[in-house]
Each structure stands twice: as C-alpha cells, then as structure tokens.
Design a protein around this motif. Structure first.
Motif, PDB file in Angstrom:
ATOM      1  N   THR A 176       0.796  -1.293   0.057  1.00 14.60           N
ATOM      2  CA  THR A 176      -0.033  -0.070  -0.023  1.00 14.60           C
ATOM      3  C   THR A 176       0.948   1.093  -0.058  1.00 14.60           C
ATOM      4  O   THR A 176       0.625   2.386  -0.519  1.00 14.60           O
ATOM      5  CB  THR A 176      -0.785   0.061   1.196  1.00 14.60           C
ATOM      6  OG1 THR A 176      -1.782  -1.206   1.029  1.00 14.60           O
ATOM      7  CG2 THR A 176      -1.778   1.242   1.466  1.00 14.60           C
ATOM      8  N   SER A 180       0.304   5.123  -2.270  1.00 16.60           N
ATOM      9  CA  SER A 180      -0.182   6.041  -1.204  1.00 16.60           C
ATOM     10  C   SER A 180       0.797   7.019  -1.155  1.00 16.60           C
ATOM     11  O   SER A 180       1.822   6.981  -0.739  1.00 16.60           O
ATOM     12  CB  SER A 180      -0.476   5.336   0.009  1.00 16.60           C
ATOM     13  OG  SER A 180      -1.553   4.370  -0.217  1.00 16.60           O
ATOM     14  N   LYS A 181       0.053   8.373  -1.428  1.00 14.24           N
ATOM     15  CA  LYS A 181       1.013   9.413  -1.135  1.00 14.24           C
ATOM     16  C   LYS A 181       0.781  10.309   0.050  1.00 14.24           C
ATOM     17  O   LYS A 181       1.497  11.051   0.398  1.00 14.24           O
ATOM     18  CB  LYS A 181       0.397  10.597  -2.347  1.00 14.24           C
ATOM     19  CG  LYS A 181       0.930   9.691  -3.908  1.00 14.24           C
ATOM     20  CD  LYS A 181       2.053   9.372  -3.998  1.00 14.24           C
ATOM     21  CE  LYS A 181       2.552   9.036  -5.387  1.00 14.24           C
ATOM     22  NZ  LYS A 181       3.937   8.440  -5.698  1.00 14.24           N
ATOM     23  N   ASP A 182      -0.312   9.951   0.636  1.00 11.89           N
ATOM     24  CA  ASP A 182      -0.586  10.547   1.946  1.00 11.89           C
ATOM     25  C   ASP A 182      -1.415   9.686   2.894  1.00 11.89           C
ATOM     26  O   ASP A 182      -1.696   8.445   2.451  1.00 11.89           O
ATOM     27  CB  ASP A 182      -1.543  11.981   1.707  1.00 11.89           C
ATOM     28  CG  ASP A 182      -2.571  11.723   0.858  1.00 11.89           C
ATOM     29  OD1 ASP A 182      -3.323  10.637   1.115  1.00 11.89           O
ATOM     30  OD2 ASP A 182      -3.146  12.639   0.328  1.00 11.89           O
ATOM     31  N   TRP A 183      -1.520  10.163   3.896  1.00  9.27           N
ATOM     32  CA  TRP A 183      -2.313   9.325   5.037  1.00  9.27           C
ATOM     33  C   TRP A 183      -3.750   8.862   4.597  1.00  9.27           C
ATOM     34  O   TRP A 183      -4.115   7.952   4.881  1.00  9.27           O
ATOM     35  CB  TRP A 183      -2.500  10.005   6.509  1.00  9.27           C
ATOM     36  CG  TRP A 183      -1.228  10.179   7.329  1.00  9.27           C
ATOM     37  CD1 TRP A 183      -0.342  11.062   7.427  1.00  9.27           C
ATOM     38  CD2 TRP A 183      -0.585   8.849   8.194  1.00  9.27           C
ATOM     39  NE1 TRP A 183       0.880  10.570   8.286  1.00  9.27           N
ATOM     40  CE2 TRP A 183       0.441   9.271   8.551  1.00  9.27           C
ATOM     41  CE3 TRP A 183      -1.159   7.753   8.217  1.00  9.27           C
ATOM     42  CZ2 TRP A 183       1.392   8.251   9.329  1.00  9.27           C
ATOM     43  CZ3 TRP A 183      -0.602   6.653   8.795  1.00  9.27           C
ATOM     44  CH2 TRP A 183       0.771   7.206   9.464  1.00  9.27           C
ATOM     45  N   GLN A 184      -4.301   9.829   4.001  1.00  6.95           N
ATOM     46  CA  GLN A 184      -5.706   9.535   3.739  1.00  6.95           C
ATOM     47  C   GLN A 184      -5.774   8.315   2.641  1.00  6.95           C
ATOM     48  O   GLN A 184      -6.625   7.395   2.622  1.00  6.95           O
ATOM     49  CB  GLN A 184      -6.178  10.901   2.795  1.00  6.95           C
ATOM     50  CG  GLN A 184      -7.930  10.571   2.461  1.00  6.95           C
ATOM     51  CD  GLN A 184      -8.312  11.798   1.817  1.00  6.95           C
ATOM     52  OE1 GLN A 184      -7.667  12.966   1.854  1.00  6.95           O
ATOM     53  NE2 GLN A 184      -9.568  11.814   1.790  1.00  6.95           N
ATOM     54  N   GLN A 185      -4.829   8.419   1.692  1.00  9.03           N
ATOM     55  CA  GLN A 185      -4.799   7.381   0.529  1.00  9.03           C
ATOM     56  C   GLN A 185      -4.459   6.122   1.305  1.00  9.03           C
ATOM     57  O   GLN A 185      -4.876   4.714   0.878  1.00  9.03           O
ATOM     58  CB  GLN A 185      -3.964   7.732  -0.458  1.00  9.03           C
ATOM     59  CG  GLN A 185      -4.443   8.621  -1.384  1.00  9.03           C
ATOM     60  CD  GLN A 185      -3.414   8.916  -2.599  1.00  9.03           C
ATOM     61  OE1 GLN A 185      -2.289   8.108  -2.765  1.00  9.03           O
ATOM     62  NE2 GLN A 185      -3.747   9.847  -3.541  1.00  9.03           N
ATOM     63  N   PHE A 186      -3.546   6.113   2.193  1.00 11.27           N
ATOM     64  CA  PHE A 186      -2.907   4.976   2.860  1.00 11.27           C
ATOM     65  C   PHE A 186      -4.138   4.256   3.565  1.00 11.27           C
ATOM     66  O   PHE A 186      -4.388   2.881   3.668  1.00 11.27           O
ATOM     67  CB  PHE A 186      -1.997   5.382   3.800  1.00 11.27           C
ATOM     68  CG  PHE A 186      -1.221   4.407   4.577  1.00 11.27           C
ATOM     69  CD1 PHE A 186      -0.589   3.381   4.033  1.00 11.27           C
ATOM     70  CD2 PHE A 186      -1.236   4.472   6.086  1.00 11.27           C
ATOM     71  CE1 PHE A 186       0.089   2.270   4.810  1.00 11.27           C
ATOM     72  CE2 PHE A 186      -0.297   3.381   6.829  1.00 11.27           C
ATOM     73  CZ  PHE A 186       0.055   2.470   6.105  1.00 11.27           C
ATOM     74  N   GLU A 187      -5.089   5.032   4.392  1.00 13.09           N
ATOM     75  CA  GLU A 187      -6.113   4.541   5.143  1.00 13.09           C
ATOM     76  C   GLU A 187      -7.282   3.848   4.153  1.00 13.09           C
ATOM     77  O   GLU A 187      -7.524   2.761   4.727  1.00 13.09           O
ATOM     78  CB  GLU A 187      -6.730   5.561   6.183  1.00 13.09           C
ATOM     79  CG  GLU A 187      -5.898   6.023   6.986  1.00 13.09           C
ATOM     80  CD  GLU A 187      -6.421   6.850   8.189  1.00 13.09           C
ATOM     81  OE1 GLU A 187      -7.716   6.808   8.225  1.00 13.09           O
ATOM     82  OE2 GLU A 187      -5.989   7.832   8.783  1.00 13.09           O
ATOM     83  N   GLN A 188      -7.465   4.451   2.989  1.00  7.93           N
ATOM     84  CA  GLN A 188      -8.409   3.865   2.444  1.00  7.93           C
ATOM     85  C   GLN A 188      -7.932   2.753   1.557  1.00  7.93           C
ATOM     86  O   GLN A 188      -8.650   1.733   1.584  1.00  7.93           O
ATOM     87  CB  GLN A 188      -8.598   4.903   1.238  1.00  7.93           C
ATOM     88  CG  GLN A 188      -9.481   6.211   1.787  1.00  7.93           C
ATOM     89  CD  GLN A 188      -9.688   7.534   0.742  1.00  7.93           C
ATOM     90  OE1 GLN A 188      -9.092   7.340  -0.531  1.00  7.93           O
ATOM     91  NE2 GLN A 188     -10.436   8.385   1.020  1.00  7.93           N
ATOM     92  N   ASN A 189      -6.819   2.528   1.269  1.00 13.49           N
ATOM     93  CA  ASN A 189      -6.242   1.240   0.436  1.00 13.49           C
ATOM     94  C   ASN A 189      -6.045   0.251   1.318  1.00 13.49           C
ATOM     95  O   ASN A 189      -6.507  -0.807   1.083  1.00 13.49           O
ATOM     96  CB  ASN A 189      -4.781   1.828   0.076  1.00 13.49           C
ATOM     97  CG  ASN A 189      -5.041   2.754  -1.315  1.00 13.49           C
ATOM     98  OD1 ASN A 189      -5.951   2.806  -2.111  1.00 13.49           O
ATOM     99  ND2 ASN A 189      -3.809   3.499  -1.601  1.00 13.49           N
ATOM    100  N   GLN A 192      -9.622  -1.196   2.157  1.00  8.32           N
ATOM    101  CA  GLN A 192     -10.262  -1.936   1.163  1.00  8.32           C
ATOM    102  C   GLN A 192      -9.538  -3.578   1.332  1.00  8.32           C
ATOM    103  O   GLN A 192     -10.572  -4.470   0.849  1.00  8.32           O
ATOM    104  CB  GLN A 192      -9.716  -1.528  -0.127  1.00  8.32           C
ATOM    105  CG  GLN A 192     -10.647  -0.147  -0.523  1.00  8.32           C
ATOM    106  CD  GLN A 192     -10.051   0.458  -1.892  1.00  8.32           C
ATOM    107  OE1 GLN A 192      -9.078  -0.066  -2.601  1.00  8.32           O
ATOM    108  NE2 GLN A 192     -10.590   1.535  -2.500  1.00  8.32           N
TER     109      GLN A 192
END
Length: 308
Positions: A176, A180-189, A192
């Motif tokens: 992941t 992921s470029k930031d915390w938001q993308q990291f959490e969302q990925n 899933q």
C-alpha cells in the motif's frame, strides 16, 4: 535466532500471556517462587517495589529460532543460549523465567525478567535494540545457527492465528505504501483490504504518538509489525512525499512564468566562453587562432629565406 525487545508495566499481563497457553514449559527460572502463575507474578511484583520510580519494570524478550535448528534445540541448549544472551545484554543479578513455547513451526522461548535488579537498581535499556541485533548475530555465528528468513521469504500459509495475521498486515502495508501519497490514501487502501488504523494520542491533545493496525480479531502496534511502520517513520515518509510534490510544483510554476529570452551578444560575452556560442555564424576565437598561426608561419619562412 531473532530476539525482540519488549518493555511493559504489568507483570500479571505479561506472565499470564507467556504461561497460560497450551504446549508451554517453564524450563528455567531465578529468584521467583514457581508454585503457580500467581506466585511467579507476586515474586516479580514485590521486587519491583524496590524501585517504584521505574514505570516499565517488565522486561520481555521472545527469542525465535529457525526450524532447521529444531533438532539441536534441546531444553538445555535453549537455556544455555538464553543465559548467554542475557549475560551479553547485561541482564544479570535479577529475577527471570525462561518459558519454551511449542505453538508455532519455529522453536522459540520467552525470557521475562525484572528490570529492577536484586539491589533495587534499574537494568539499563540504553541502545537495547541495537545490542539485541548484535548479540543475536554473535550467538548465531558462535554456534553456527541458521540465519532466519526475512519477512519477504516467510511462508504465510504455514503460520497460524495472530502470527499469520501480522505477516498479512506487513505485506499489505508494504504494498500500500507504494501507491499511497498521503495518510488519507494509505487508510483508504488498507481499509479495502480489511485493515483498520487506530491512532494513539498524547494525553488530551491532538498530537499523535503511536499507531496500530487491526485485521479481524488481531491488533498490532506498527512497530511490532516492523520497525519501519511506527507512526513517526510513516509520517516522515508521507511528509517527504508532500515536500517533494511541492518542490516539483514550484519548479513547474517557475518554468511557466519565465519568458524565453533571445540570446544577445552581451549575454554571450557574460558566458565567458563556458559555452561555444556562435552568433551570425562567426567564431571569433577560431579566426584569432588562424591569424596567429599564419603570422607565425610567415615569420618562420622569413627567417629561413623560403619564399612562397
């Protein structure tokens, strides 16, 4: 042979975890009553009262060995290795128990010791993670023990329970992070993939101190999954991504805002010959060199009496 440093506040929680399982054996101890689990806990607790200022008096070190060494790892040899490990780590003059577990494919034991020694002094934990790696390597080399597989090579299918989940989370986080470029993308990925994140805050503030990951019924601190997955290291990684993105955006903006200027003779002079720029097809340096060579040739012919 891999050792893992853990420090805590509760002897009851740690010792209950180590002893109250199937397929475990208390193979060695020092300075504690071993009548039952409660007697062991009380022994540790009473000694810790000699140094009430020490908040984390529980020392806990699981030591795992490669399956290839299982035939050599008798209880006596495991005790010997644990004692040499403790001596090299300067864990001495204190209470301890060594408990062998047989609930995984890899033979391993748990050392639980009192960080308040028999004289009430604190057993130092300075650079203990660095020293742990160094001591484990020394013992592996000394006794020709097998170097364990890295997390990348571990066969998850052979693992069970919490250990299997931990490796699944490790691989999910690593994959992941690449997208992921930031915390938001990291959490969302991660969400899933069925993995949730919880943050630990400092007191009643918004300052984040730690991070944990949960999948199913199992929860692990980031640093327990891998040292690179602590909150501070993950946050540094995302901050670097942010800074790099800003830098690229600024350079692009500067390029777009800067008008293209034609090269003039004055600009050419300022370059001082660093670049060989020809204006109007002329090369002044080449002309000067050619004229100098023609002059030298005339002087040579004149002295030798040669006519053209």
């Amino acid at each position: 042979m891999i050792g893992k440093i853990v420090k805590g506040k509760s002897f009851k929680g740690c010792i209950s975890y180590v002893l109250d399982k199937d397929n475990v054996r208390l193979i060695d101890s020092e300075g504690v009553l071993t009548t039952n689990t409660k007697a062991i806990i009380n022994s540790f607790y009473l000694q810790s009262l000699m140094n009430p200022k020490l908040k984390k008096s529980v020392g806990h070190i699981p030591i795992s060995y490669s399956k290839e060494d299982e035939s050599r790892l008798t209880d006596q040899f495991m005790i010997q290795l644990a004692k040499e490990y403790m001596e090299a780590m300067k864990i001495k003059n204190t209470q301890y128990i060594i408990v062998r577990h047989n609930n995984t494919d890899n033979p391993h034991c748990h050392i639980v010791f009192n960080r308040v020694d028999n004289d009430g002094k604190t057993i130092s934990d300075k650079n203990d993670h660095y020293r742990n790696e160094k001591v484990c390597k020394q013992l592996k080399d000394k006794y020709n023990l097998t170097y364990g597989e890295s997390k990348e090579q571990t066969n998850i299918q052979k693992l069970k329970g919490a250990e299997k989940t931990k490796y699944e989370i490790y691989h999910a986080i690593k994959a992941t992070l690449k997208i992921s470029k930031d915390w938001q993308q990291f959490e969302q990925n991660l969400k899933q993939q069925g993995i949730s994140i919880a943050y630990k805050y400092k007191g009643q503030t918004d300052e984040v101190q730690g991070i944990s990951f949960r999948k199913g019924e199992h929860t692990f601190k980031g640093s327990d999954i891998d040292r690179q997955f602590s909150y501070s290291k993950l946050n540094n990684l995302f901050q670097q991504n942010h800074n790099q993105k800003q830098h690229i955006s600024q350079k692009q903006a500067q390029t777009e805002d800067t008008p293209v200027q034609p090269i003039t003779e004055s600009m050419s002079d300022n370059l001082g010959g660093i670049f060989n720029i020809h204006l109007n097809g002329e090369d002044h340096e080449e002309d000067a060199f050619r004229k100098r060579m023609e002059h030298e040739e005339k002087q040579r012919r004149k002295k030798s009496g040669i006519k053209r």
